[in-house]
Design a protein around this motif. Structure first.
Motif: not given
Length: 267
Positions: A140-142, A151-157, A266-267
């Motif tokens: 998760n990115a905030d 700002f966000q992750p490149q992979q969900r999980q 953003s998840s």
């Protein structure tokens, strides 16, 4: 006539001997004093001594108490020193509170902070437990509203075994027309997993400077401790969420930046 004069001289001589050799009143008193015990040999006369008040005060062992103004002055000085010491100690603790809290959370896992330590990265601990189920780790990115970044992750999980290392990436981009320095915090949910979540490499709690319009990839290298598999309290945990939040590092402390309750997730 001659006989009369001789007789008169004899009487004078006899009287002189009695005066000088006979018992006198003073000698008689001294003799009586010797015979009576407990009394002084020579009578003495006592006189009342009259001393002035000033001489008795100055000769006494106790000094006169200081005036009221002096006592108030000493009391005010002590109060000022005590208050100043309290203010200095409070100011020092306020500056040290944030880094000390971060260190405490990293050491104990309080509040979902991943634990760090060299002993946890020993080679014998980085052995996957193949007989255990895989655990989903979501990212998760905030961002704070005062920080003009995306700002966000490149992979969900990712799915990992206890003891297995994993590498994930976040992407951050500076959308403002000027250079900006950001800093990120993180936490793990559920919080009881935090003691088993170990990061080997992380960009958290370090200032990240992005030029105007610059975009960078930020890695996170982590693993779940092998003891996760043997803890009965972890038997109901199938999913772990790793959350990062970026704040503006300079110009305003990130703890006091506005809009923290309106973070864009953003998840």
């Amino acid at each position: 006539m001659t006989g009369l004069l001789g007789h008169t001289s004899a009487l004078r001589a006899t009287f002189a001997r009695q005066v000088f050799t006979g018992p006198s009143p003073a000698r008689e008193m001294a003799r009586q004093a010797k015979q009576i015990p407990g009394q002084s040999r020579i009578p003495t006369r006592s006189y009342a001594s009259h001393s002035s008040p000033s001489s008795s005060t100055t000769s006494g062992s106790a000094r006169a108490p200081p005036p009221e103004s002096e006592r108030l002055k000493y009391k005010n000085n002590d109060l000022l020193l005590y208050t100043t010491s309290i203010l200095i100690a409070t100011l020092g603790l306020s500056y040290a509170a944030v880094p000390l809290y971060r260190m405490f959370c990293s050491a104990t896992g309080l509040g979902g902070a991943p634990m760090v330590g060299e002993t946890k990265f020993a080679p014998e601990r980085l052995v996957p437990r193949d007989n255990h189920r895989r655990i989903k780790v979501k990212f998760n990115a905030d961002t704070s509203t005062s920080l003009q970044w995306s700002f966000q992750p490149q992979q969900r999980q990712v799915q990992v075994l206890p003891g297995e290392t994993a590498l994930a990436f976040y992407t951050a981009k500076n959308k403002s027309p000027e250079d900006v320095i950001g800093i990120a915090t993180y936490n793990v949910t559920p919080s009881k997993v935090a003691p088993y979540f170990n990061k080997i490499q992380c960009f958290c709690f370090e200032e990240q400077k992005l030029l105007a319009g610059e975009e960078v990839d930020m890695p996170i290298f982590f693993f779940l401790d092998p003891e996760f598999a043997t803890d009965p309290n972890m038997s109901d945990v199938d999913t772990v969420v790793l959350s990062y939040t970026f704040f503006k590092a300079r110009g305003m402390p990130f703890e006091k930046q506005p809009g923290l309750s309106e973070q864009v997730q953003s998840s």
